[in-house]
Write an enzyme that holds these catalytic residues in place. Structure first.
Site, PDB file in Angstrom:
ATOM      1  N   HIS A  85       1.696   4.401  -3.324  1.00 48.99           N
ATOM      2  CA  HIS A  85       1.644   4.137  -1.878  1.00 48.99           C
ATOM      3  C   HIS A  85       3.016   3.759  -1.318  1.00 48.99           C
ATOM      4  O   HIS A  85       3.858   3.222  -2.026  1.00 48.99           O
ATOM      5  CB  HIS A  85       0.583   3.089  -1.520  1.00 48.99           C
TER       6      HIS A  85
ATOM      7  N   GLU B 196      -2.508   3.126   1.308  1.00 53.18           N
ATOM      8  CA  GLU B 196      -3.186   3.258   0.025  1.00 53.18           C
ATOM      9  C   GLU B 196      -3.733   4.680  -0.141  1.00 53.18           C
ATOM     10  O   GLU B 196      -3.838   5.429   0.833  1.00 53.18           O
ATOM     11  CB  GLU B 196      -4.330   2.239  -0.033  1.00 53.18           C
TER      12      GLU B 196
ATOM     13  N   ASP C  23       0.443   2.819  -7.449  1.00 57.33           N
ATOM     14  CA  ASP C  23      -0.476   3.937  -7.183  1.00 57.33           C
ATOM     15  C   ASP C  23       0.147   4.978  -6.248  1.00 57.33           C
ATOM     16  O   ASP C  23      -0.546   5.849  -5.732  1.00 57.33           O
ATOM     17  CB  ASP C  23      -1.809   3.415  -6.613  1.00 57.33           C
TER      18      ASP C  23
END
Ligand code: GLP
Length: 223
Positions: free
Chosen positions: A121, A126, A119
């Site tokens: 990160h 996050e 994602d």
């Protein structure tokens, strides 16, 4: 070669280290260079990016354990100079401040190694993490829990919280080495390197850094 050159040029350098499957080859190569070429880690200081909350350093899935197994136990580094956040700290707020202070007292991180999550990160920052964030606790996303379940027995065994350097902490390192391999990283790499800077893809904050080297395989660079 980048890491080894730094270690030779500055024996008491400060390395920021990462876990995950991506840097395994790098660590194996550093161990080989130590054994065969005498690469000397005796004065090197390290700070790891992150650790799962609730796991002690002896837990097989802890990042401390990972670092011992894959690097520290095989080189001549002084154990007192290896720092991995303590997933079982009693007071996380003051512990995180202390971690930042220890980095500063060593003169800051010379080279920060980074993998990247699917994602986008870095460390455990996050999506939605402030780009100025410092070392703190973060809740892992469902995607990250799923991605990392392969190392644990099942998804329910993956800790939901981690202690992680912040994006702001990472941006203060003098140089970053971003590593990515495989098609599962292609979208995150495209967004990181060519997308807008956004807290939704925390690695995109690296566009603000003046000295980042990204090392990608063909698949990760595909997009
Ligand atoms: C975890 C770590 C990150 C790492 C990422 C990718 O989320 N906290 O530092 O970059 O996993 O791991 P892998 O290299 O196994 O794909």
């Amino acid at each position: 070669q980048f890491v080894a050159t730094l270690v030779r040029r500055k024996p008491r350098c400060v390395l920021g280290l990462a876990t995950g499957s991506t840097p395994l080859g790098l660590y194996a190569e550093l161990v080989r260079m130590h054994r065969e070429e005498g690469l000397d880690f005796s004065r090197v200081v390290t700070f790891n990016l992150d650790e799962y909350v609730g796991l002690s350093g002896s837990h097989p899935q802890s990042y401390r354990h990972f670092m011992q197994q894959n690097l520290f136990d095989h080189i001549n580094i002084d154990p007192r100079d290896t720092h991995v956040p303590d997933g079982r700290a009693l007071d996380f707020e003051s512990y995180c401040e202390q971690y930042e202070r220890m980095i500063a007292e060593e003169g800051g991180i010379d080279m920060q190694l980074l993998g990247i999550g699917g994602d986008g990160h870095i460390a455990f920052n996050e999506p939605g993490s402030s780009l100025g964030s410092r070392t703190r606790l973060k809740t892992l996303t469902e995607e990250t829990v799923r991605d990392n379940a392969r190392f644990f027995g099942s998804e329910k065994d993956v800790p939901r919280l981690a202690i992680t350097m912040g994006v702001g902490t990472i941006l203060e390192s003098r140089q970053c080495l971003l590593l990515a391999a495989g098609a599962s990283k292609a979208r995150a790499i495209r967004d990181t390197i060519e997308g807008p800077i956004t807290a939704q893809i925390t690695a995109s904050a690296l566009q603000l850094h003046r000295d980042v080297i990204a090392i990608l395989d063909q698949e990760a660079a595909r997009l």
